[in-house]
Each structure stands twice: as structure tokens, then as C-alpha cells.
Design a protein around this motif. Structure first.
Motif, PDB file in Angstrom:
ATOM      1  N   ILE A   1       5.466 -12.710   8.791  1.00  0.00           N
ATOM      2  CA  ILE A   1       4.980 -11.326   8.769  1.00  0.00           C
ATOM      3  C   ILE A   1       5.813 -10.463   7.294  1.00  0.00           C
ATOM      4  O   ILE A   1       5.015  -9.694   6.939  1.00  0.00           O
ATOM      5  CB  ILE A   1       5.892 -10.159   9.898  1.00  0.00           C
ATOM      6  CG1 ILE A   1       7.325 -10.343   9.730  1.00  0.00           C
ATOM      7  CG2 ILE A   1       5.328 -10.918  11.200  1.00  0.00           C
ATOM      8  CD1 ILE A   1       7.927  -9.329  10.673  1.00  0.00           C
ATOM      9  N   TYR A   2       6.624 -11.266   6.828  1.00  0.00           N
ATOM     10  CA  TYR A   2       7.246 -10.902   5.645  1.00  0.00           C
ATOM     11  C   TYR A   2       6.454 -10.793   4.487  1.00  0.00           C
ATOM     12  O   TYR A   2       6.397  -9.802   3.702  1.00  0.00           O
ATOM     13  CB  TYR A   2       8.634 -11.567   5.204  1.00  0.00           C
ATOM     14  CG  TYR A   2       9.240 -11.008   3.948  1.00  0.00           C
ATOM     15  CD1 TYR A   2      10.104 -10.038   4.048  1.00  0.00           C
ATOM     16  CD2 TYR A   2       9.022 -11.584   2.732  1.00  0.00           C
ATOM     17  CE1 TYR A   2      10.833  -9.488   2.704  1.00  0.00           C
ATOM     18  CE2 TYR A   2       9.638 -11.165   1.449  1.00  0.00           C
ATOM     19  CZ  TYR A   2      10.429 -10.040   1.759  1.00  0.00           C
ATOM     20  OH  TYR A   2      11.109  -9.702   0.531  1.00  0.00           O
ATOM     21  N   PRO A   3       5.717 -11.762   3.983  1.00  0.00           N
ATOM     22  CA  PRO A   3       4.771 -11.677   2.857  1.00  0.00           C
ATOM     23  C   PRO A   3       4.040 -10.713   2.686  1.00  0.00           C
ATOM     24  O   PRO A   3       4.079  -9.912   1.837  1.00  0.00           O
ATOM     25  CB  PRO A   3       4.178 -13.193   2.783  1.00  0.00           C
ATOM     26  CG  PRO A   3       5.215 -13.969   3.688  1.00  0.00           C
ATOM     27  CD  PRO A   3       5.876 -13.158   4.692  1.00  0.00           C
ATOM     28  N   PRO A   4       3.146 -10.434   3.565  1.00  0.00           N
ATOM     29  CA  PRO A   4       2.131  -9.332   3.587  1.00  0.00           C
ATOM     30  C   PRO A   4       2.782  -7.893   3.432  1.00  0.00           C
ATOM     31  O   PRO A   4       2.240  -6.891   2.828  1.00  0.00           O
ATOM     32  CB  PRO A   4       1.088  -9.398   4.574  1.00  0.00           C
ATOM     33  CG  PRO A   4       1.916 -10.286   5.677  1.00  0.00           C
ATOM     34  CD  PRO A   4       2.942 -11.026   5.246  1.00  0.00           C
ATOM     35  N   ILE A   5       3.908  -7.649   4.100  1.00  0.00           N
ATOM     36  CA  ILE A   5       4.528  -6.679   4.032  1.00  0.00           C
ATOM     37  C   ILE A   5       5.088  -6.279   2.565  1.00  0.00           C
ATOM     38  O   ILE A   5       5.082  -5.242   1.982  1.00  0.00           O
ATOM     39  CB  ILE A   5       5.690  -6.177   5.094  1.00  0.00           C
ATOM     40  CG1 ILE A   5       5.063  -6.368   6.754  1.00  0.00           C
ATOM     41  CG2 ILE A   5       6.493  -4.865   4.896  1.00  0.00           C
ATOM     42  CD1 ILE A   5       6.019  -6.428   7.634  1.00  0.00           C
ATOM     43  N   ALA A   6       6.017  -7.401   1.996  1.00  0.00           N
ATOM     44  CA  ALA A   6       6.595  -7.188   0.872  1.00  0.00           C
ATOM     45  C   ALA A   6       5.572  -6.989  -0.208  1.00  0.00           C
ATOM     46  O   ALA A   6       5.634  -6.431  -1.019  1.00  0.00           O
ATOM     47  CB  ALA A   6       7.447  -8.470   0.705  1.00  0.00           C
ATOM     48  N   ASP A   7       4.302  -7.633  -0.185  1.00  0.00           N
ATOM     49  CA  ASP A   7       3.298  -7.606  -1.114  1.00  0.00           C
ATOM     50  C   ASP A   7       2.955  -6.203  -1.353  1.00  0.00           C
ATOM     51  O   ASP A   7       2.522  -5.832  -2.499  1.00  0.00           O
ATOM     52  CB  ASP A   7       2.039  -8.564  -0.756  1.00  0.00           C
ATOM     53  CG  ASP A   7       2.560 -10.202  -0.854  1.00  0.00           C
ATOM     54  OD1 ASP A   7       3.307 -10.341  -1.660  1.00  0.00           O
ATOM     55  OD2 ASP A   7       1.564 -10.963  -0.587  1.00  0.00           O
ATOM     56  N   VAL A   8       2.806  -5.596  -0.149  1.00  0.00           N
ATOM     57  CA  VAL A   8       2.377  -4.134  -0.304  1.00  0.00           C
ATOM     58  C   VAL A   8       3.045  -3.086  -1.144  1.00  0.00           C
ATOM     59  O   VAL A   8       2.867  -2.260  -2.114  1.00  0.00           O
ATOM     60  CB  VAL A   8       2.216  -3.491   1.007  1.00  0.00           C
ATOM     61  CG1 VAL A   8       1.851  -1.943   1.323  1.00  0.00           C
ATOM     62  CG2 VAL A   8       0.826  -4.089   1.899  1.00  0.00           C
ATOM     63  N   LEU A   9       4.509  -3.689  -0.847  1.00  0.00           N
ATOM     64  CA  LEU A   9       5.485  -2.891  -1.554  1.00  0.00           C
ATOM     65  C   LEU A   9       5.493  -3.288  -2.998  1.00  0.00           C
ATOM     66  O   LEU A   9       5.854  -2.395  -3.962  1.00  0.00           O
ATOM     67  CB  LEU A   9       6.976  -3.058  -0.835  1.00  0.00           C
ATOM     68  CG  LEU A   9       7.018  -2.339   0.475  1.00  0.00           C
ATOM     69  CD1 LEU A   9       8.116  -2.978   1.399  1.00  0.00           C
ATOM     70  CD2 LEU A   9       6.948  -0.813   0.437  1.00  0.00           C
ATOM     71  N   VAL A  10       5.717  -4.564  -3.169  1.00  0.00           N
ATOM     72  CA  VAL A  10       5.580  -5.072  -4.730  1.00  0.00           C
ATOM     73  C   VAL A  10       4.588  -4.291  -5.508  1.00  0.00           C
ATOM     74  O   VAL A  10       4.713  -4.142  -6.638  1.00  0.00           O
ATOM     75  CB  VAL A  10       5.667  -6.563  -4.586  1.00  0.00           C
ATOM     76  CG1 VAL A  10       5.396  -7.021  -6.139  1.00  0.00           C
ATOM     77  CG2 VAL A  10       7.089  -7.026  -3.990  1.00  0.00           C
ATOM     78  N   ASN A  11       3.478  -4.264  -4.805  1.00  0.00           N
ATOM     79  CA  ASN A  11       2.096  -3.819  -5.755  1.00  0.00           C
ATOM     80  C   ASN A  11       2.129  -2.390  -5.892  1.00  0.00           C
ATOM     81  O   ASN A  11       0.985  -1.817  -5.922  1.00  0.00           O
ATOM     82  CB  ASN A  11       0.895  -4.567  -5.099  1.00  0.00           C
ATOM     83  CG  ASN A  11       0.976  -5.863  -5.292  1.00  0.00           C
ATOM     84  OD1 ASN A  11       1.077  -6.251  -6.416  1.00  0.00           O
ATOM     85  ND2 ASN A  11       0.714  -6.772  -4.373  1.00  0.00           N
ATOM     86  N   GLY A  12       3.090  -1.502  -5.171  1.00  0.00           N
ATOM     87  CA  GLY A  12       2.996  -0.254  -5.557  1.00  0.00           C
ATOM     88  C   GLY A  12       2.453   0.571  -4.057  1.00  0.00           C
ATOM     89  O   GLY A  12       2.477   1.693  -4.322  1.00  0.00           O
ATOM     90  N   GLY A  13       2.436  -0.104  -3.133  1.00  0.00           N
ATOM     91  CA  GLY A  13       2.020   0.543  -1.898  1.00  0.00           C
ATOM     92  C   GLY A  13       2.858   1.153  -1.023  1.00  0.00           C
ATOM     93  O   GLY A  13       4.054   0.808  -1.391  1.00  0.00           O
ATOM     94  N   GLN A  14       2.741   1.794   0.022  1.00  0.00           N
ATOM     95  CA  GLN A  14       3.770   2.646   0.744  1.00  0.00           C
ATOM     96  C   GLN A  14       3.634   1.696   2.106  1.00  0.00           C
ATOM     97  O   GLN A  14       2.430   1.544   2.713  1.00  0.00           O
ATOM     98  CB  GLN A  14       3.464   3.717   0.983  1.00  0.00           C
ATOM     99  CG  GLN A  14       4.385   4.661   1.841  1.00  0.00           C
ATOM    100  CD  GLN A  14       4.215   6.162   2.132  1.00  0.00           C
ATOM    101  OE1 GLN A  14       2.989   6.678   1.772  1.00  0.00           O
ATOM    102  NE2 GLN A  14       5.180   6.712   2.412  1.00  0.00           N
TER     103      GLN A  14
END
Length: 159
Positions: A135-148
């Protein structure tokens, strides 16, 4: 830039733990894993109380001992920072992380792929590392790419 909405549905609370399920509700309700937190308390006891129901922002916490532990365990390519549930009234440093029972949580949200009920036994979640790595990678990817990322905790328990 894609935002993400997470939801924790709490369904069982006893004197030591709260069990729930984590969903991604961004487009449709998608089950991600089981959860375990500390128990409900009218008066907060530090490190022994779950956070109040409500909606919170999630960001990455890139400092602290647990972040360093995860860097060592998973590598910095994987670990972009700890998933940090922000601005919880009366609480600090609420994280989403690996663990099996309420002794592993100080108000944090633990994730796992299996779950043992907390009605007649001590609440427990298993395969926590496997769930976290999924579950971590897709959540972290949103944050790293500027999403909320937001997370909503919903109580469906007697407390």
C-alpha cells in the motif's frame, strides 16, 4: 496530478485495540488492508488512545527514528518518508506503519493482510510488512508528485 482519498472504517473496539479496514475511495471503494489502532478513550492517555474520527491530511515525514529504521530496512529508493497523519487535535506524529498489536502503536495506524478479532482474544494483525510494502508505494507516489492525500477515520463501533 492525482489526489488520493483513504478511509479507515473502524468496526470493533475493545479495552486494548480498535480493528478496522483501510480503503482507497478515490474513484470507487477499493479494499487495501486491515488496520489496528489503540482503543477509544474519553480522556486521552498519551500513546494509548486512538485518534478521533474525522478527516486529516497525510504528508511524508522524512525525519525521526522510525523513518531512519525504514530507510535501513527498505532502502531510500522505497522509503520516501513515513506516512504522517497531520493536524490531529491533541496528537503529534501519528504515522501509518508496520506492527501487529496495540503495543506497536502509540496512536498510530498499523496495517496488515490478516486480522484476529478482539472480542475474546487480543486484537492482532498479521503480514504487516507485506501489506505495508503493497500500500505504501502508490500513496507515497501521490505525495512525491505533488498530490494531496486525505484519510477519513469513521467509527462503526460501540464507542
Amino acid at each position: 496530478m492525482l489526489d488520493m482519498k483513504l478511509e479507515v472504517l473502524r468496526f470493533s473496539s475493545d479495552s486494548d485495540s480498535t480493528l478496522g479496514m483501510l480503503f482507497d475511495t478515490t474513484c470507487e471503494r477499493k479494499f487495501l488492508c486491515f488496520t489496528l489502532e489503540d482503543e477509544f478513550r474519553e480522556v486521552k492517555i498519551p500513546g494509548e488512545t486512538r485518534i478521533p474520527a474525522g478527516e486529516y491530511n497525510v504528508t511524508l515525514r522524512t525525519v525521526g527514528g522510525l523513518n531512519q529504521k525504514y530507510n535501513d530496512k527498505f532502502g531510500e529508493e522505497f522509503n520516501k518518508g513515513m506516512l504522517w497523519v497531520r493536524d490531529v487535535p491533541g496528537f503529534e506524529y501519528i504515522l501509518i506503519h508496520i506492527g501487529n498489536d496495540d503495543d506497536d502503536s502509540a496512536g498510530c495506524l498499523l496495517v496488515g493482510d490478516s486480522q484476529t478479532q478482539n472480542v475474546t482474544k487480543r486484537g492482532f494483525i498479521g503480514s504487516s510488512t507485506d501489506a505495508y510494502k503493497r500500500i505504501y508505494p502508490p500513496i507515497a507516489d501521490v505525495l512525491v508528485n505533488g498530490g494531496q492525500v486525505t484519510i477519513t477515520y469513521k467509527d462503526n463501533t460501540k464507542e
